[in-house]
Design a protein around this motif. Structure first.
Motif, PDB file in Angstrom:
ATOM      1  N   GLY A  44      40.669  47.297  33.063  1.00 15.04           N
ATOM      2  CA  GLY A  44      41.416  46.050  33.014  1.00 15.04           C
ATOM      3  C   GLY A  44      40.769  44.948  33.833  1.00 15.04           C
ATOM      4  N   LEU A  45      40.263  45.292  34.999  1.00 14.87           N
ATOM      5  CA  LEU A  45      39.632  44.296  35.857  1.00 14.87           C
ATOM      6  C   LEU A  45      38.342  43.761  35.240  1.00 14.87           C
ATOM      7  CD1 LEU A  45      40.183  46.031  39.299  1.00 14.87           C
ATOM      8  CD2 LEU A  45      40.950  43.736  38.719  1.00 14.87           C
ATOM      9  N   VAL A  46      37.505  44.649  34.778  1.00 13.35           N
ATOM     10  CA  VAL A  46      36.217  44.238  34.218  1.00 13.35           C
ATOM     11  C   VAL A  46      36.421  43.340  33.002  1.00 13.35           C
ATOM     12  CG1 VAL A  46      34.188  45.106  33.002  1.00 13.35           C
ATOM     13  CG2 VAL A  46      34.938  46.209  35.096  1.00 13.35           C
ATOM     14  N   GLN A  47      37.423  43.663  32.196  1.00 17.49           N
ATOM     15  CA  GLN A  47      37.633  42.950  30.944  1.00 17.49           C
ATOM     16  C   GLN A  47      38.350  41.615  31.134  1.00 17.49           C
ATOM     17  OE1 GLN A  47      36.473  44.199  27.955  1.00 17.49           O
ATOM     18  NE2 GLN A  47      37.018  42.210  27.057  1.00 17.49           N
ATOM     19  N   ASP A  48      39.299  41.556  32.058  1.00 19.71           N
ATOM     20  CA  ASP A  48      40.238  40.429  32.073  1.00 19.71           C
ATOM     21  C   ASP A  48      40.099  39.461  33.242  1.00 19.71           C
ATOM     22  OD1 ASP A  48      41.506  41.392  29.756  1.00 19.71           O
ATOM     23  OD2 ASP A  48      42.704  42.786  30.943  1.00 19.71           O
ATOM     24  N   VAL A  49      39.415  39.840  34.317  1.00 20.63           N
ATOM     25  CA  VAL A  49      39.418  39.012  35.528  1.00 20.63           C
ATOM     26  C   VAL A  49      38.180  38.121  35.592  1.00 20.63           C
ATOM     27  CG1 VAL A  49      39.327  39.065  38.054  1.00 20.63           C
ATOM     28  CG2 VAL A  49      40.829  40.629  36.825  1.00 20.63           C
ATOM     29  N   SER A  50      38.404  36.877  35.974  1.00 23.54           N
ATOM     30  CA  SER A  50      37.312  35.944  36.254  1.00 23.54           C
ATOM     31  C   SER A  50      37.809  34.978  37.321  1.00 23.54           C
ATOM     32  CB  SER A  50      36.897  35.176  34.994  1.00 23.54           C
ATOM     33  OG  SER A  50      37.945  34.317  34.570  1.00 23.54           O
ATOM     34  N   TRP A  51      36.884  34.247  37.936  1.00 25.44           N
ATOM     35  CA  TRP A  51      37.283  33.276  38.954  1.00 25.44           C
ATOM     36  C   TRP A  51      38.203  32.213  38.358  1.00 25.44           C
ATOM     37  CZ3 TRP A  51      36.946  34.665  43.673  1.00 25.44           C
ATOM     38  CH2 TRP A  51      35.871  35.424  44.150  1.00 25.44           C
ATOM     39  N   GLU A  52      37.908  31.792  37.123  1.00 24.21           N
ATOM     40  CA  GLU A  52      38.727  30.768  36.479  1.00 24.21           C
ATOM     41  C   GLU A  52      40.154  31.258  36.257  1.00 24.21           C
ATOM     42  OE1 GLU A  52      35.797  31.812  35.438  1.00 24.21           O
ATOM     43  OE2 GLU A  52      34.524  30.078  35.940  1.00 24.21           O
ATOM     44  N   ARG A  53      40.292  32.489  35.831  1.00 25.73           N
ATOM     45  CA  ARG A  53      41.628  33.040  35.585  1.00 25.73           C
ATOM     46  C   ARG A  53      42.401  33.234  36.892  1.00 25.73           C
ATOM     47  NH1 ARG A  53      41.120  37.542  30.700  1.00 25.73           N
ATOM     48  NH2 ARG A  53      40.662  36.021  29.041  1.00 25.73           N
ATOM     49  N   LEU A  54      41.720  33.650  37.928  1.00 29.23           N
ATOM     50  CA  LEU A  54      42.387  33.791  39.222  1.00 29.23           C
ATOM     51  C   LEU A  54      42.885  32.448  39.724  1.00 29.23           C
ATOM     52  CD1 LEU A  54      40.018  36.329  41.038  1.00 29.23           C
ATOM     53  CD2 LEU A  54      42.301  36.778  40.129  1.00 29.23           C
ATOM     54  N   GLU A  55      42.082  31.404  39.557  1.00 24.20           N
ATOM     55  CA  GLU A  55      42.475  30.068  39.995  1.00 24.20           C
ATOM     56  C   GLU A  55      43.667  29.562  39.187  1.00 24.20           C
ATOM     57  OE1 GLU A  55      42.689  26.437  41.894  1.00 24.20           O
ATOM     58  OE2 GLU A  55      41.635  28.266  42.464  1.00 24.20           O
ATOM     59  N   ALA A  56      43.649  29.820  37.869  1.00 28.34           N
ATOM     60  CA  ALA A  56      44.735  29.352  37.011  1.00 28.34           C
ATOM     61  C   ALA A  56      46.057  30.041  37.335  1.00 28.34           C
ATOM     62  CB  ALA A  56      44.377  29.563  35.545  1.00 28.34           C
ATOM     63  N   SER A  57      46.000  31.241  37.878  1.00 29.39           N
ATOM     64  CA  SER A  57      47.220  32.025  38.144  1.00 29.39           C
ATOM     65  C   SER A  57      47.477  32.202  39.632  1.00 29.39           C
ATOM     66  CB  SER A  57      47.094  33.399  37.466  1.00 29.39           C
ATOM     67  OG  SER A  57      46.923  33.283  36.076  1.00 29.39           O
ATOM     68  N   ARG A  58      47.007  31.282  40.466  1.00 32.91           N
ATOM     69  CA  ARG A  58      47.121  31.468  41.914  1.00 32.91           C
ATOM     70  C   ARG A  58      48.584  31.516  42.371  1.00 32.91           C
ATOM     71  NH1 ARG A  58      45.540  26.314  40.918  1.00 32.91           N
ATOM     72  NH2 ARG A  58      46.720  24.608  41.856  1.00 32.91           N
ATOM     73  N   GLY A  59      49.464  30.742  41.725  1.00 35.15           N
ATOM     74  CA  GLY A  59      50.868  30.788  42.102  1.00 35.15           C
ATOM     75  C   GLY A  59      51.494  32.140  41.804  1.00 35.15           C
ATOM     76  N   VAL A  60      51.120  32.723  40.683  1.00 36.04           N
ATOM     77  CA  VAL A  60      51.609  34.061  40.322  1.00 36.04           C
ATOM     78  C   VAL A  60      51.085  35.099  41.308  1.00 36.04           C
ATOM     79  CG1 VAL A  60      51.506  35.861  38.546  1.00 36.04           C
ATOM     80  CG2 VAL A  60      51.856  33.476  37.878  1.00 36.04           C
ATOM     81  N   ILE A  61      49.826  34.953  41.730  1.00 31.53           N
ATOM     82  CA  ILE A  61      49.242  35.886  42.702  1.00 31.53           C
ATOM     83  C   ILE A  61      50.017  35.842  44.012  1.00 31.53           C
ATOM     84  CG2 ILE A  61      47.193  36.353  44.110  1.00 31.53           C
ATOM     85  CD1 ILE A  61      45.508  35.363  41.750  1.00 31.53           C
ATOM     86  N   ILE A  62      50.363  34.649  44.459  1.00 37.58           N
ATOM     87  CA  ILE A  62      51.135  34.521  45.705  1.00 37.58           C
ATOM     88  C   ILE A  62      52.485  35.216  45.562  1.00 37.58           C
ATOM     89  CG2 ILE A  62      52.297  32.863  47.226  1.00 37.58           C
ATOM     90  CD1 ILE A  62      49.997  30.905  46.623  1.00 37.58           C
ATOM     91  N   PHE A  63      53.076  35.118  44.375  1.00 39.95           N
ATOM     92  CA  PHE A  63      54.390  35.727  44.178  1.00 39.95           C
ATOM     93  C   PHE A  63      54.322  37.245  44.152  1.00 39.95           C
ATOM     94  CE2 PHE A  63      57.679  32.544  43.511  1.00 39.95           C
ATOM     95  CZ  PHE A  63      58.808  33.324  43.723  1.00 39.95           C
ATOM     96  N   VAL A  64      53.171  37.823  43.853  1.00 43.22           N
ATOM     97  CA  VAL A  64      53.040  39.286  43.961  1.00 43.22           C
ATOM     98  C   VAL A  64      53.353  39.723  45.386  1.00 43.22           C
ATOM     99  CG1 VAL A  64      51.508  41.265  43.682  1.00 43.22           C
ATOM    100  CG2 VAL A  64      51.270  39.313  42.148  1.00 43.22           C
TER     101      VAL A  64
END
Length: 342
Positions: free
Chosen positions: A44-64
C-alpha cells in the motif's frame, strides 16, 4: 457489513468442523501478522504514497494522532471508572487502550464513504479525494498501530497484581524491550521499507516499478490481497467454541467508548471546535475523519494480542460485539456527519 459477518461465519464453521484446530488457528494468526499484514503495509505504501499526496492530506494526517489520543484518553477513563467491576478492564489495560484508540481504518471506511457519496448527487465529485484521504489515513494509522499499539499490548504484563508478574513479563515490559517491540517487528520494518521506496530517490522507486525488483513488489501485492479475508476467517475461528461472555461491563464499556464517545468527540471537534477549518480539511476530508471516528475497532487487534503470547478470546468477543452494536451507532453518527458536509 453482511459480507463481513458471512466471512467470519465461514471461519467459525471451519473451526467447529475440525478443519482448523486450535493450534492451526494460532498458526493462521501468526501467518497473518508476520506475512500478510507486512506485505499489505509495504504494498500500500509503495503504490499510494507520495510527497504530494501527503501534503494534500496533511489535515487528515493530524487527525490520525488526534483520534488516537482521544481513544487512549477514553480507554484510560474507562479502566479507571469501571475497572473494579470488570476483570478484563482491570487486568488488560493495554488491550482496552488499543481497542479504544485504533479503528478499522481502511476497508470499512472506504466502503462507507463510497456508499455515502454515491447516495448524494452533490457529493459524487468527492470520491477521488476521499479515497486518497482514506489511503493516507490508513497508512499513518498502520504505522502507529504497529509501534504505539504493539507496545501497549506488551505492557499488559505490567498490570498484573503486585508480585504476580513473572520475570519474563518484567523483562518484556522494560523500556528497551518496548522500543525493540515497536521498531523491530515485521510490520514496522515493512512500513519503513515502503516509505523509503515511495518517498526515496527516483532510481530506487524505478527498481520496484519495471526494474529488477518489480517481482518483489508484485509478489507482496498478491500476498496482500489475502490479508483482509484471512483476518476475518481467523476471527471467526477464534469465536469457536462460542465463549460464554460474563464480563458484559467490558463489552459494554468498550463499545460505548469506541462507538459513542469517540464519534461524539470527533464531531464536536470538527464542527463545534472548528478544527475542520483550522486544519484546512476539505469536505471529503471532513467526512473521512467523521467516518474513521465512528467505525469499530480493527479486527487485526485480536491477532496482535495472540502474537504477544496472550489469550485473545476476550478481545475477539469485544471486536465481534462492536460490529453488532456498530450498526445503529454508525448509521446515526454518519447521518449527522453527512448533514454537516452537505
Amino acid at each position: 457489513m453482511a459480507v463481513t459477518f458471512a466471512v467470519i461465519a465461514m471461519g467459525t464453521v471451519l473451526r467447529a468442523s475440525g478443519v482448523v484446530s486450535q493450534a492451526g488457528q494460532k498458526d493462521m494468526s501468526q501467518v497473518a501478522v508476520k506475512l500478510l499484514m507486512p506485505c499489505f503495509n509495504f504494498s500500500g505504501l509503495v503504490q499510494d504514497v507520495s510527497w504530494e499526496r501527503l501534503e494534500a492530506s496533511r489535515g487528515v494526517i493530524i487527525f490520525v494522532f488526534i483520534q488516537m489520543g482521544l481513544g487512549l484518553a477514553l480507554g484510560v477513563a474507562l479502566c479507571r471508572c469501571l475497572g473494579a467491576a470488570s476483570p478484563f478492564l482491570r487486568q488488560h489495560r493495554g488491550q482496552v487502550l488499543v481497542l479504544c484508540a485504533f479503528c478499522n481504518a481502511t476497508a470499512m471506511p472506504l466502503t462507507l464513504f463510497r456508499a455515502l457519496v454515491s447516495s448524494q448527487p452533490g457529493l459524487k465529485d468527492l470520491e477521488a479525494q476521499g479515497a486518497l484521504d482514506i489511503t493516507i489515513y490508513g497508512t499513518v494509522w498502520r504505522l502507529l498501530l504497529w509501534t504505539v499499539g504493539i507496545v501497549l499490548l506488551e505492557m499488559d504484563g505490567q498490570d498484573a497484581p503486585a508480585g504476580g508478574a513473572t520475570s519474563k513479563e518484567r523483562r518484556r515490559a522494560s523500556p528497551g524491550a518496548m522500543l525493540r517491540v515497536a521498531l523491530l517487528n515485521s510490520n514496522t520494518i515493512a512500513a519503513v521499507a515502503g516509505f523509503i521506496v515511495a518517498l526515496g530517490p527516483p532510481p530506487l522507486r524505478a527498481l520496484f516499478f519495471g526494474g529488477q525488483l518489480s517481482c518483489l513488489r508484485e509478489a507482496a501485492a498478491n500476498i496482500a490481497r489475502a490479508a483482509h479475508a484471512m483476518l476475518l476467517i481467523t476471527l471467526g475461528a477464534a469465536l469457536w467454541p462460542v465463549p460464554s461472555t460474563s464480563d458484559w461491563t467490558a463489552v459494554g464499556g468498550v463499545c460505548a467508548a469506541k462507538l459513542v464517545g469517540l464519534p461524539l468527540a470527533t464531531l464536536g471537534l470538527l464542527h463545534f471546535g472548528g478544527l475542520a477549518s483550522k486544519l484546512g480539511l476539505s469536505a471529503a476530508g471532513t467526512l473521512v475523519v467523521a467516518i474513521e471516528g465512528c467505525v469499530p475497532s480493527a479486527l487485526q487487534i485480536s491477532m496482535m494480542v495472540q502474537s504477544t503470547g496472550r489469550d485473545a478470546r476476550s478481545c475477539t468477543v469485544i471486536c465481534f460485539w462492536q460490529h453488532v452494536f456498530g450498526l445503529p451507532t454508525m448509521t446515526s453518527f454518519l447521518a449527522l456527519a453527512l448533514s454537516g458536509v452537505s
